[in-house]
Design a protein around this motif. Structure first.
Motif, PDB file in Angstrom:
ATOM      1  N   ARG A  67      -9.676   5.785   2.600  1.00  0.00           N
ATOM      2  CA  ARG A  67      -8.370   5.914   1.954  1.00  0.00           C
ATOM      3  C   ARG A  67      -7.306   6.417   2.937  1.00  0.00           C
ATOM      4  O   ARG A  67      -6.148   5.989   2.873  1.00  0.00           O
ATOM      5  N   THR A  68      -7.680   7.310   3.820  1.00  0.00           N
ATOM      6  CA  THR A  68      -6.716   7.788   4.810  1.00  0.00           C
ATOM      7  C   THR A  68      -6.317   6.681   5.773  1.00  0.00           C
ATOM      8  O   THR A  68      -5.138   6.545   6.139  1.00  0.00           O
TER       9      THR A  68
ATOM     10  N   ARG B   1      -6.059  -2.543  -0.230  1.00  0.00           N
ATOM     11  CA  ARG B   1      -7.092  -1.925   0.605  1.00  0.00           C
ATOM     12  C   ARG B   1      -7.232  -2.734   1.887  1.00  0.00           C
ATOM     13  O   ARG B   1      -7.039  -3.952   1.898  1.00  0.00           O
TER      14      ARG B   1
ATOM     15  N   SER C 195      -2.538   6.775  -1.444  1.00  0.00           N
ATOM     16  CA  SER C 195      -3.822   6.666  -0.753  1.00  0.00           C
ATOM     17  C   SER C 195      -4.297   8.025  -0.257  1.00  0.00           C
ATOM     18  O   SER C 195      -5.487   8.358  -0.360  1.00  0.00           O
ATOM     19  N   LEU C 196      -3.372   8.825   0.253  1.00  0.00           N
ATOM     20  CA  LEU C 196      -3.744  10.162   0.711  1.00  0.00           C
ATOM     21  C   LEU C 196      -4.158  11.053  -0.456  1.00  0.00           C
ATOM     22  O   LEU C 196      -5.084  11.874  -0.328  1.00  0.00           O
TER      23      LEU C 196
ATOM     24  N   ASP D 246      -6.271   3.536   5.043  1.00  0.00           N
ATOM     25  CA  ASP D 246      -5.391   2.645   4.282  1.00  0.00           C
ATOM     26  C   ASP D 246      -3.946   3.132   4.304  1.00  0.00           C
ATOM     27  O   ASP D 246      -3.006   2.328   4.280  1.00  0.00           O
ATOM     28  N   ALA D 247      -3.765   4.442   4.322  1.00  0.00           N
ATOM     29  CA  ALA D 247      -2.404   4.987   4.376  1.00  0.00           C
ATOM     30  C   ALA D 247      -1.756   4.781   5.731  1.00  0.00           C
ATOM     31  O   ALA D 247      -0.525   4.768   5.841  1.00  0.00           O
TER      32      ALA D 247
ATOM     33  N   VAL E  92       0.858  -1.188   0.000  1.00  0.00           N
ATOM     34  CA  VAL E  92       0.000   0.000   0.000  1.00  0.00           C
ATOM     35  C   VAL E  92       0.894   1.237   0.000  1.00  0.00           C
ATOM     36  O   VAL E  92       1.739   1.392   0.893  1.00  0.00           O
ATOM     37  N   ARG E  93       0.706   2.093  -0.972  1.00  0.00           N
ATOM     38  CA  ARG E  93       1.487   3.321  -1.050  1.00  0.00           C
ATOM     39  C   ARG E  93       0.737   4.435  -0.314  1.00  0.00           C
ATOM     40  O   ARG E  93      -0.351   4.841  -0.719  1.00  0.00           O
ATOM     41  N   ARG E  94       1.345   4.919   0.736  1.00  0.00           N
ATOM     42  CA  ARG E  94       0.658   5.862   1.616  1.00  0.00           C
ATOM     43  C   ARG E  94       0.347   7.186   0.916  1.00  0.00           C
ATOM     44  O   ARG E  94      -0.754   7.722   1.042  1.00  0.00           O
ATOM     45  N   GLN E  95       1.323   7.737   0.222  1.00  0.00           N
ATOM     46  CA  GLN E  95       1.107   9.022  -0.437  1.00  0.00           C
ATOM     47  C   GLN E  95       0.011   8.923  -1.493  1.00  0.00           C
ATOM     48  O   GLN E  95      -0.796   9.843  -1.649  1.00  0.00           O
TER      49      GLN E  95
END
Length: 337
Positions: A225-226, A242, A70-71, A228-229, A65-68
Motif C-alpha cells: 500500500r505504501t 493498485r 493508500s497510506l 502504491d502511494a 490512486v489516492r496517496r493519502q
C-alpha cells in the motif's frame, strides 16, 4: 468472278469502333451497375465511420490512486498486524481474556466493513447472528478444555444456517438467497475465524506460527500500500487503483521477514520454514486484498451504489487477516509437525 456487292450492313467497322469507344453502357437494371455519373453531378462521398461504433471501443478511464488513502490503509493493516502479534506474545495460560476482548473488537470491525460492503439479505438479522457467533467462538476458544478448531467450525456452521433461516422471512430476501449465500458464509465464517488466534496461543507451536504469519502479512500489506502511494506502476487494471510494483515488493519483503523470524525462533522453526510460512501468509493476504479491490471495481462498473467509504477501504486488510488465521492453524499442524 462474282461482282463486289455494296456493304449495306449498318454494323460496319466504323460503327464497331464507335461502340467500343463509347464503353458499351449497361442498363441500370443489371447487377453490376457501374455507369458513370452525369456530368456536373457531385461524386458519391465515401461512407463515414459511425461515431457511435467508435464510442464502444473507447478506452476505460483509469481510476486515480489516492496517496493519502493508500497510506491510511497501510497504517490500518500495520495496526492489525501489531495487535495480533502483541496479543500472541502477551497471552499467558491464565490471561487470555484481554486478547479475546481485543479480537472481539476486531470482529466487530470486520462485521461492520463486510456487511456494509456486501449488503447481504436481512442485513440486521445477519449482523446480529454474526455477533453471537463471535461471542460464542471467543468463549469456547478461551475456556475450552482442549484447544481445538472443530468447536469453532461447528459454531460457524450453526451461525451460517441460522443466518440463512433469518433471510427466509421476507420475499425480497428470499429472492436474493440463492445468489447471496456465499456472502453470508464469508461474513459469518470471517467473524468466527478471528477466534482462531486464541486457540493457537494454547498450542505448542501455534503462537509462534501466528506471529510469523501476522508479521509477514503485515509487512506485505504495508509495503504494497505504501508503494502504491509512491509508485503505483504498472497498473494491475484500469479500474483497480493498485500497482504491480507494490505487490511484488510486499511479497518479497514479507517472505524475508518470515525467514528472519524463523532464524530467531526455537525449533522446529528454521529460516527455510519461516520463509515458507511467510510466503504462504503473503499469498493469502495479497489474494484477499486484491479480491476485495476487484470486487469493488466490479460493483462500480455494474452501477451499484458505493458503500460507506470507511467500510469499503477497511474490508481488504480485515478480510486478509481473517483468512490468515485458519491458514496459520493449518501450517502449525500440517507443516511444522
Amino acid at each position: 468472278m462474282f461482282p463486289t456487292m455494296p456493304q449495306d450492313d449498318p454494323w460496319d467497322a466504323d460503327a464497331s469502333r464507335e461502340i467500343a469507344r463509347s464503353g458499351g453502357k449497361r442498363s441500370s437494371a443489371g447487377f453490376g451497375d457501374d455507369s458513370e455519373p452525369v456530368s456536373g453531378a457531385p461524386a458519391p462521398r465515401p461512407e463515414e465511420p459511425d461515431e457511435d461504433a467508435d464510442d464502444e471501443f473507447e478506452e476505460i478511464e483509469e481510476v486515480p490512486v489516492r496517496r493519502q488513502l493508500s497510506l491510511a490503509i497501510a497504517g490500518f493493516a500495520g495496526l492489525l498486524s501489531v495487535g495480533l502479534v502483541l496479543g500472541a506474545l502477551t497471552s499467558a495460560p491464565d490471561s487470555r481474556l484481554p486478547y479475546a476482548i481485543v479480537l472481539f473488537g476486531v470482529q466487530l470491525l470486520y462485521l461492520l466493513a463486510w456487511v456494509m460492503a456486501l449488503n447481504p439479505p436481512a442485513a440486521a438479522v445477519t449482523a446480529g447472528i454474526a455477533v453471537v457467533v463471535g461471542l460464542v467462538a471467543d468463549y469456547l476458544a478461551v475456556t475450552g478444555e482442549q484447544a481445538a478448531l472443530m468447536p469453532l467450525v461447528w459454531v460457524a456452521a450453526g451461525g451460517f444456517v441460522a443466518a440463512l433461516l433469518g433471510q427466509l422471512f421476507r420475499a425480497s430476501d428470499r429472492a436474493r438467497l440463492t445468489d447471496s449465500w456465499r456472502t453470508t458464509l464469508a461474513i459469518v465464517a470471517g467473524v468466527a475465524a478471528y477466534a482462531i488466534p486464541i486457540v493457537l496461543t494454547r498450542q505448542e507451536t501455534g503462537a509462534q506460527t501466528m506471529i510469523v504469519c501476522a508479521v509477514a502479512a503485515g509487512v506485505a500489506l504495508v509495503i504494497a500500500r505504501t508503494t502504491d502511494a509512491i509508485f503505483p506502476k504498472p497498473r494491475i487494471a484500469a479500474q483497480v487503483p493498485r500497482g504491480v510494483a507494490g505487490i511484488v515488493a510486499g511479497a518479497m519483503l514479507g517472505t524475508l521477514a518470515g525467514a528472519a523470524l524463523g532464524s530467531f525462533l526455537v525449533l522446529p522453526f528454521t529460516p527455510a520454514k519461516g520463509a515458507v510460512i511467510g510466503l504462504t501468509a503473503v499469498v493469502v493476504a495479497h489474494l484477499v486484498d486484491l479480491a476485495v479491490n476487484f470486487g469493488q471495481a466490479g460493483r462500480q462498473l455494474a452501477g451499484d451504489a458505493p458503500t460507506f467509504w470507511v467500510a469499503r477501504h477497511m474490508q481488504g486488510p480485515l478480510g486478509a487477516f481473517a483468512l490468515l488465521s485458519p491458514a496459520a492453524y493449518a501450517l502449525s499442524h500440517w507443516f511444522l509437525t
